[in-house]
Design an enzyme around this catalytic site. Structure first.
Site, PDB file in Angstrom:
ATOM      1  N   GLN A   1       0.922  -0.987  -0.205  1.00 13.72           N
ATOM      2  CA  GLN A   1       0.183   0.039   0.043  1.00 13.72           C
ATOM      3  C   GLN A   1       0.737   1.111  -0.167  1.00 13.72           C
ATOM      4  O   GLN A   1       1.553   1.145   0.787  1.00 13.72           O
ATOM      5  CB  GLN A   1      -0.705  -0.051   1.700  1.00 13.72           C
ATOM      6  CG  GLN A   1      -1.776   1.223   1.240  1.00 13.72           C
ATOM      7  CD  GLN A   1      -2.828   1.272   2.743  1.00 13.72           C
ATOM      8  OE1 GLN A   1      -2.401   0.476   3.165  1.00 13.72           O
ATOM      9  NE2 GLN A   1      -3.583   2.420   2.421  1.00 13.72           N
TER      10      GLN A   1
ATOM     11  N   GLU B   1     -10.549  -0.718   5.902  1.00 12.09           N
ATOM     12  CA  GLU B   1      -8.957  -1.506   7.035  1.00 12.09           C
ATOM     13  C   GLU B   1      -9.236  -0.731   7.909  1.00 12.09           C
ATOM     14  O   GLU B   1      -9.094  -1.822   8.926  1.00 12.09           O
ATOM     15  CB  GLU B   1      -7.575  -0.478   5.888  1.00 12.09           C
ATOM     16  CG  GLU B   1      -6.987  -0.683   6.742  1.00 12.09           C
ATOM     17  CD  GLU B   1      -5.121   0.082   6.234  1.00 12.09           C
ATOM     18  OE1 GLU B   1      -4.163   0.602   7.312  1.00 12.09           O
ATOM     19  OE2 GLU B   1      -5.977   1.280   5.763  1.00 12.09           O
TER      20      GLU B   1
ATOM     21  N   ASN C   1      -5.819   7.632  15.283  1.00  9.74           N
ATOM     22  CA  ASN C   1      -7.481   7.302  16.487  1.00  9.74           C
ATOM     23  C   ASN C   1      -7.722   8.687  16.426  1.00  9.74           C
ATOM     24  O   ASN C   1      -9.020   9.131  16.320  1.00  9.74           O
ATOM     25  CB  ASN C   1      -6.671   7.016  17.939  1.00  9.74           C
ATOM     26  CG  ASN C   1      -7.022   5.662  17.458  1.00  9.74           C
ATOM     27  OD1 ASN C   1      -6.708   4.846  16.126  1.00  9.74           O
ATOM     28  ND2 ASN C   1      -7.303   4.490  18.502  1.00  9.74           N
TER      29      ASN C   1
END
Length: 397
Positions: free
Chosen positions: A126, A244, A383
């Site tokens: 990726q 993901e 996050n």
């Protein structure tokens, strides 16, 4: 939401459990038990077995090679894999670019790339993050300039997991520097053997070569390798990241991690009482299990929504935040449980050679795993960014 398995689902669970017991490679189990780093061939040995069985891509539509399992069956599958401590399949092809290709790709792209993802013949990586463009992915600078039937790509990607093994990579590149940040990005599939692609290792604090930096210098990529429309790659990127983030929750594997900590904590060390007798440590395990149970029910609700025809949406951010934080807490408790045997500088050292590391077997990977898991709250969108998404898309703030 039905929380108990039906007779048919119990029968499926037994079928899965039997299949894993009879088919999981013994040599792969030995590598895991001895705490060695897994090679590309180690990962592919299990992948190929699942591909031959037709169980390699449970979440894919049947017409593209999926199993046709219900959301509950997929949940059972992940639970049984974790309970048997099976090595995970690489997600970059199966869980990331594969769904992008069968959702947004042309018929020719589907025919060309999906079979290799399923068989394991093509290993993917990726190309998203860049120096200065990680959580703020839309600020990426890798540039692709149209030149006839090709794009000429120049730039740098970083933290590219397992790129040293990759045959192909999916990359976000800027194709319009004058457009708004998210509107000038395209999604390209790049053959990693193309001249101008250079992979350089980044060695982690745990001593592993897992991630890399990838340099692209005048790399020529056929226009036919662009997925979806030019400058509309952000649509693909958001779709992929939602998948993901859901996978990052890893509830089943976290449950397995908690069980391992309990086993360590019940072991007497140097004649002392087992750590599980310590009420403060026992409380930490209990709090962790409560949070993990709550996360599991959140994942089940997400699966129920998926079964009703809803794809992963903003709720995937909830799973990502709590799932990654729980994973970090598990590695922290594991390191605490092994005590001084988890000291990083003991890794790989023994009495005169590297074949007999100091301390019990369960302690050998505690420190490297702890260090490696620090990244879970960052990748897939940090996050902090996920909390912004929840505030806007879920809470409506």
């Amino acid at each position: 939401m039905q929380l108990e398995f039906s007779p048919e689902e119990i029968a499926f669970q037994k079928e899965v459990r039997t299949f894993i017991a009879e088919n999981y490679p013994e040599n792969l189990r030995s590598v895991q038990d001895e705490g060695h780093d897994l090679s590309k061939e180690d990962f592919l040995s299990w992948h190929r077995i699942l591909a031959k069985k037709g169980w390699i891509a449970p979440a894919w539509p049947v017409e593209y090679g999926g199993t046709g399992w219900t959301a509950t069956q997929r949940f059972i599958w992940s639970e049984e894999l974790a309970a048997a401590d099976c090595v995970g399949t690489m997600p970059f092809g199966l869980s990331m670019v594969g769904p992008v290709i069968y959702t947004f790709g042309t018929p020719e792209q589907k025919a060309r790339f999906l079979p290799g993802i399923l068989s394991g013949d093509d290993w993917w990586c990726q190309g998203y993050s860049e120096p200065g463009a990680g959580s703020d992915l839309a600020s990426l600078r890798t540039k692709a300039v149209r030149d006839g039937d090709h794009y000429v790509v120049n730039g740098q990607k970083t933290w590219t997991t397992m790129a040293q093994h990759a045959d192909w990579g999916f990359f976000l590149v800027r194709t319009d520097s004058d457009a708004k940040a998210q509107e000038g990005i395209s999604f390209l599939l790049i053959d990693m053997k193309t001249p101008g692609v250079t992979v350089r290792p980044i060695i982690t604090l745990g001593g592993e070569h897992e991630v890399n930096e990838v340099w692209l210098e005048d790399v020529r990529v056929p226009v036919e390798n662009r997925v979806y429309e030019e400058n509309k790659g952000w649509t693909c990127a958001k779709f992929l990241l939602a998948h993901e983030r859901t996978g990052i929750a890893a509830v089943a594997r976290s449950k397995r991690g908690v069980e391992k900590i309990k086993a360590i904590a019940r072991t007497e060390q140097d004649g002392d009482l087992p750590l599980i007798a310590n009420p403060f440590f026992k409380r930490k395990i209990s709090e962790l299990e409560i949070d993990l149970t709550a996360l599991e029910f959140t994942e089940l609700r997400s699966l129920a929504g998926e079964a009703a025809g809803k794809g992963p949406g903003p709720e995937s951010s909830l799973l990502k935040i709590k799932g990654s934080e729980i994973q970090q807490r598990i590695t922290e408790l594991a390191l605490e449980a092994v005590g001084h045997y988890g000291a990083p500088y003991f890794r790989g050292f023994g009495e005169g050679d590297n074949e007999h590391p100091i301390g019990p077997d369960y302690a050998h990977r505690a420190a490297p795993t702890y260090f490696n898991t620090r990244k879970t709250t960052i990748y897939g969108g940090s996050n902090e960014i996920q909390r912004n998404i929840i505030a806007k898309m879920v809470l409506g703030i």
